[in-house]
Design a protein around this motif. Structure first.
Motif, PDB file in Angstrom:
ATOM      1  N   UNK A 207      45.284  46.664  30.883  1.00  0.00           N
ATOM      2  CA  UNK A 207      44.895  45.694  31.253  1.00  0.00           C
ATOM      3  C   UNK A 207      44.850  44.766  32.510  1.00  0.00           C
ATOM      4  N   UNK A 208      44.541  44.358  33.129  1.00  0.00           N
ATOM      5  CA  UNK A 208      45.324  43.855  34.322  1.00  0.00           C
ATOM      6  C   UNK A 208      45.132  42.275  34.874  1.00  0.00           C
ATOM      7  N   UNK A 209      46.396  41.830  34.588  1.00  0.00           N
ATOM      8  CA  UNK A 209      46.091  40.023  35.486  1.00  0.00           C
ATOM      9  C   UNK A 209      46.420  39.785  36.453  1.00  0.00           C
ATOM     10  N   UNK A 210      45.987  38.606  37.204  1.00  0.00           N
ATOM     11  CA  UNK A 210      45.289  37.925  38.023  1.00  0.00           C
ATOM     12  C   UNK A 210      45.234  36.580  37.642  1.00  0.00           C
ATOM     13  N   UNK A 211      47.436  35.947  37.808  1.00  0.00           N
ATOM     14  CA  UNK A 211      47.415  34.681  37.748  1.00  0.00           C
ATOM     15  C   UNK A 211      48.226  33.830  39.062  1.00  0.00           C
ATOM     16  N   UNK A 212      47.008  32.703  38.969  1.00  0.00           N
ATOM     17  CA  UNK A 212      47.399  32.283  40.485  1.00  0.00           C
ATOM     18  C   UNK A 212      47.788  30.911  40.092  1.00  0.00           C
ATOM     19  N   UNK A 213      48.474  30.528  41.185  1.00  0.00           N
ATOM     20  CA  UNK A 213      48.221  28.391  40.769  1.00  0.00           C
ATOM     21  C   UNK A 213      48.769  27.701  41.648  1.00  0.00           C
ATOM     22  N   UNK A 214      48.467  26.387  41.920  1.00  0.00           N
ATOM     23  CA  UNK A 214      48.501  25.525  43.091  1.00  0.00           C
ATOM     24  C   UNK A 214      49.095  24.253  42.492  1.00  0.00           C
ATOM     25  N   UNK A 215      50.037  24.206  43.077  1.00  0.00           N
ATOM     26  CA  UNK A 215      50.718  22.020  42.494  1.00  0.00           C
ATOM     27  C   UNK A 215      50.934  21.395  44.051  1.00  0.00           C
ATOM     28  N   UNK A 216      51.250  20.190  43.837  1.00  0.00           N
ATOM     29  CA  UNK A 216      51.966  19.056  44.653  1.00  0.00           C
ATOM     30  C   UNK A 216      52.530  18.793  44.526  1.00  0.00           C
ATOM     31  N   UNK A 217      53.641  18.304  43.899  1.00  0.00           N
ATOM     32  CA  UNK A 217      55.441  18.533  43.959  1.00  0.00           C
ATOM     33  C   UNK A 217      55.456  16.477  44.815  1.00  0.00           C
ATOM     34  N   UNK A 218      55.212  15.793  43.653  1.00  0.00           N
ATOM     35  CA  UNK A 218      55.388  14.273  43.844  1.00  0.00           C
ATOM     36  C   UNK A 218      57.161  14.352  44.961  1.00  0.00           C
ATOM     37  N   UNK A 230      44.618  31.937  35.176  1.00  0.00           N
ATOM     38  CA  UNK A 230      45.015  32.243  34.523  1.00  0.00           C
ATOM     39  C   UNK A 230      43.930  33.271  33.435  1.00  0.00           C
ATOM     40  N   UNK A 231      43.546  35.005  35.238  1.00  0.00           N
ATOM     41  CA  UNK A 231      42.524  36.075  34.801  1.00  0.00           C
ATOM     42  C   UNK A 231      42.801  36.981  33.869  1.00  0.00           C
ATOM     43  N   UNK A 232      42.587  37.774  33.592  1.00  0.00           N
ATOM     44  CA  UNK A 232      42.748  39.589  32.941  1.00  0.00           C
ATOM     45  C   UNK A 232      41.279  40.159  33.011  1.00  0.00           C
ATOM     46  N   UNK A 234      39.896  43.526  31.614  1.00  0.00           N
ATOM     47  CA  UNK A 234      39.877  44.136  30.605  1.00  0.00           C
ATOM     48  C   UNK A 234      38.201  45.630  30.605  1.00  0.00           C
ATOM     49  N   UNK A 235      38.892  46.883  32.140  1.00  0.00           N
ATOM     50  CA  UNK A 235      37.687  47.166  31.622  1.00  0.00           C
ATOM     51  C   UNK A 235      36.387  46.654  32.448  1.00  0.00           C
ATOM     52  N   UNK A 236      35.384  46.580  32.121  1.00  0.00           N
ATOM     53  CA  UNK A 236      34.135  45.678  32.245  1.00  0.00           C
ATOM     54  C   UNK A 236      33.977  44.279  32.620  1.00  0.00           C
ATOM     55  N   UNK A 237      35.487  43.861  31.549  1.00  0.00           N
ATOM     56  CA  UNK A 237      35.267  41.914  30.804  1.00  0.00           C
ATOM     57  C   UNK A 237      36.040  42.118  31.885  1.00  0.00           C
ATOM     58  N   UNK A 238      35.766  40.494  32.230  1.00  0.00           N
ATOM     59  CA  UNK A 238      36.613  39.521  33.023  1.00  0.00           C
ATOM     60  C   UNK A 238      36.815  38.021  32.149  1.00  0.00           C
ATOM     61  N   UNK A 239      38.038  37.744  31.671  1.00  0.00           N
ATOM     62  CA  UNK A 239      38.086  36.256  31.249  1.00  0.00           C
ATOM     63  C   UNK A 239      39.244  35.037  32.400  1.00  0.00           C
ATOM     64  N   UNK A 240      38.684  34.069  32.438  1.00  0.00           N
ATOM     65  CA  UNK A 240      39.238  33.221  33.045  1.00  0.00           C
ATOM     66  C   UNK A 240      40.085  32.431  32.235  1.00  0.00           C
TER      67      UNK A 240
END
Length: 296
Positions: A207-218, A230-232, A234-240
């Motif tokens: 499977x292939x993972x693509x994890x992106x994040x965005x934050x604001x630090x106080x 968090x995105x995965x 798996x062949x033709x299947x896509x989960x987030x």
């Protein structure tokens, strides 16, 4: 009446107040950034680290840094509840290089009398060993990059523990790219394939993972709010799964991360929650204290 004698003190007071306000705001905005990035020979950029899929060690790690993590989570799996727990230790033996050892556990609880035979067995999922090397750190453009590798020795569940002891292996190389925008906004991408090998059948599943994040630090703290995607594939299947999150500084050495999980499709799970307790043994100077004197 000499108007000039009246206006000059007022103008001086107003200008002094403006300068003081500007210095105060600038100090607050850069207080923690200066603690991390200045007064050291080795460059390092402050980045907000995602709380669910976290990094092996800070980007641009300095020798001697170390950290303990305790994690607890719950996921609604439609027919049963799944609870996760982890113990994690990470450290940097030399500059730029980090290592991690993690023990992740999974436990299950039935919902409305779900038969136990239809639920997965409780288990110590794996023995996870990982390393990460920061090969690019640029303070001028506030950007860091790293490559790493995670190896998971997958273990049999508690019903069949030791039969065999290690049933498979997961190979997970990854790339991390992080950028800070100004003093408060942070973005990061963490991506790579996960190749799972079953020792009994010698079958490989990728499977292939693509994890992106965005934050604001106080301003002036290590507290932040943000979101992790968090995105995965798996062949033709896509989960987030969308994970809103926040981090709170309890003491100079202790922080608490709170995460919720919202899947975009409810095929296998619904809502989830996760907390991470972070403890950093002393390895850096105390926080900078800045005193600003009123102009005379």
């Amino acid at each position: 009446m000499n108007i000039k004698k009246i206006l000059m003190p007022l103008l001086f007071l107003a200008s002094s107040t403006c300068v003081l306000a500007q210095i105060t705001n600038a100090t607050k905005d850069s207080l923690y950034i200066e603690e991390v990035e200045l007064h050291h020979e080795l460059p390092k950029v402050l980045h907000a680290e995602p709380l669910y899929i976290d990094l092996i060690r800070d980007l641009g790690a300095r020798k001697g840094e170390k950290e303990w993590n305790l994690g607890f989570g719950m996921t609604d799996k439609l027919k049963f509840d799944e609870y996760e727990a982890l113990v994690e230790y990470e450290w940097a033996p030399i500059n730029r290089l980090g290592f991690e050892v993690e023990l992740p556990f999974t436990f299950h609880s039935d919902i409305n009398g779900t038969p136990k035979d239809s639920m997965p067995s409780n288990k110590l999922n794996s023995i996870k060993l990982a390393t990460q090397w920061s090969f690019f750190v640029n303070e001028k453009i506030a950007t860091s990059m790293a490559i790493g590798y995670i190896n998971e020795f997958e273990l049999s569940d508690f019903r069949n523990f030791g039969k065999p002891f290690i049933k498979g292996n997961v190979y997970n190389p990854f790339l991390v790219v992080a950028k800070r925008w100004g003093n408060n906004f942070h973005s990061l991408i963490y991506t790579g394939p996960m190749i799972e090998q079953n020792f009994k059948t010698n079958h490989f599943h990728t499977t292939y993972d693509i994890n992106t994040s965005f934050h604001y630090m106080i301003t002036g703290t290590r507290n932040f709010v943000g979101i992790e995607l968090n995105k995965t594939i798996d062949k033709k299947d896509f989960d987030m799964t969308i994970r809103p999150q926040m981090r709170l500084e309890i003491t100079n050495q202790t922080m608490l991360g709170i995460v919720t999980g919202i899947p975009i499709a409810r095929e296998n799970q619904r809502f989830s929650a996760f907390i991470r307790l972070i403890w950093e043994p002393l390895h850096r100077p105390n926080k900078i204290s800045v005193t600003i004197e009123q102009p005379i």
